[in-house]
Design a protein around this motif. Sequence first.
Motif, mmCIF file in Angstrom:
data_model
loop_
_atom_site.group_PDB
_atom_site.id
_atom_site.type_symbol
_atom_site.label_atom_id
_atom_site.label_comp_id
_atom_site.label_asym_id
_atom_site.label_seq_id
_atom_site.Cartn_x
_atom_site.Cartn_y
_atom_site.Cartn_z
ATOM 1 N N VAL A 43 0.848 -1.203 0.000
ATOM 2 C CA VAL A 43 0.000 0.000 0.000
ATOM 3 C C VAL A 43 0.879 1.247 0.000
ATOM 4 N N ASP A 44 1.942 1.226 0.781
ATOM 5 C CA ASP A 44 2.790 2.403 0.923
ATOM 6 C C ASP A 44 3.746 2.621 -0.242
ATOM 7 N N ASP A 45 3.946 1.623 -1.068
ATOM 8 C CA ASP A 45 4.845 1.751 -2.214
ATOM 9 C C ASP A 45 4.046 2.293 -3.408
ATOM 10 N N ALA A 46 4.308 3.563 -3.756
ATOM 11 C CA ALA A 46 3.526 4.209 -4.821
ATOM 12 C C ALA A 46 3.682 3.510 -6.161
ATOM 13 N N GLU A 47 4.786 2.766 -6.314
ATOM 14 C CA GLU A 47 5.017 2.053 -7.573
ATOM 15 C C GLU A 47 4.102 0.834 -7.720
ATOM 16 N N VAL A 48 3.591 0.356 -6.614
ATOM 17 C CA VAL A 48 2.707 -0.817 -6.677
ATOM 18 C C VAL A 48 1.291 -0.361 -7.015
#
Length: 284
Positions: A43-48
């Motif tokens: 959730v916190d990884d904007a790339e995901v």
Amino acid sequence: MSEVVTYEVVDGVAWVRLNRPEYRNAQNSAMTYALDAAFTRAVDDAEVKVIVLAGNGDHFSAGHDIGTPGRDVDVEFERKAVMWWTHVDREGADLRFARESEVYLGMCRRWREIPKPVIAMVHGACIAGGLMLAWSCDFIVASEDAFFSDPVVRMGIPGVEYFAHPWVTNPRAAKELLFTGDRFGAVRAHELGMVNHVVPREELEDFVSAMAQRIAAMPQFGLALTKRAVNQAEDLMGMRSGMDSVFGLHHVAHAHNAEVSTDSLGGLDAKSMAAQNKAAADGS
Ligand code: ZN
């Protein structure tokens, strides 16, 4: 000790995999908290853009761990979603209600609300607590060999803690699958609307990967709002309040078992449960 959950990001898709294949991915608390950490990371990884939940080995998940050497019901983990006090050092219904409020119902609800699309990629067994994991995802893609069941009525318990059965199938199908405890296959699950697609096992990962890529091309905030919109609609169909009321019945069953048998599971463990399921299947 190997990781009980593996995490890998490929082309904007986070692949979260249950990793206790030697126990058919039976879900102990270590796995629950590792899953929660993996989802938080995604959730916190904007790339995901999209998350896939899958299982390593021959099966998605055989359910909650009620009998492997790694069963860890008495262990306290670092708690992120504090809704009740820790179950450790509590007794009786106080212990069970605290533990299951967080580890079972609470966690699955948290995961259902993850603001990114989550696809369950299911193969092999998806039993009881395994259903809870798959149902927490936005939808399910299954391979032809996948099979499902919630046999916990054998323990005198009205279904698993995340009681989505009537909403993800329909009330009459929910009664049948609970009353009989029978396994049902991917095609039947598809007919009931519980599974979105059924594909050959060897095509499963490519199919899910391609679908994840198509979804990933959508605007992230739009996807999050859309997910929220559909979840809200589902809750307006009574799922959330229904689950709350059934959670009480579930705990009446645990308490009754603890009172009249040897434990809150009615004296059944993974082995005796499997034996009863097999006997029922052979008899039909
Ligand atoms: Zn329970």
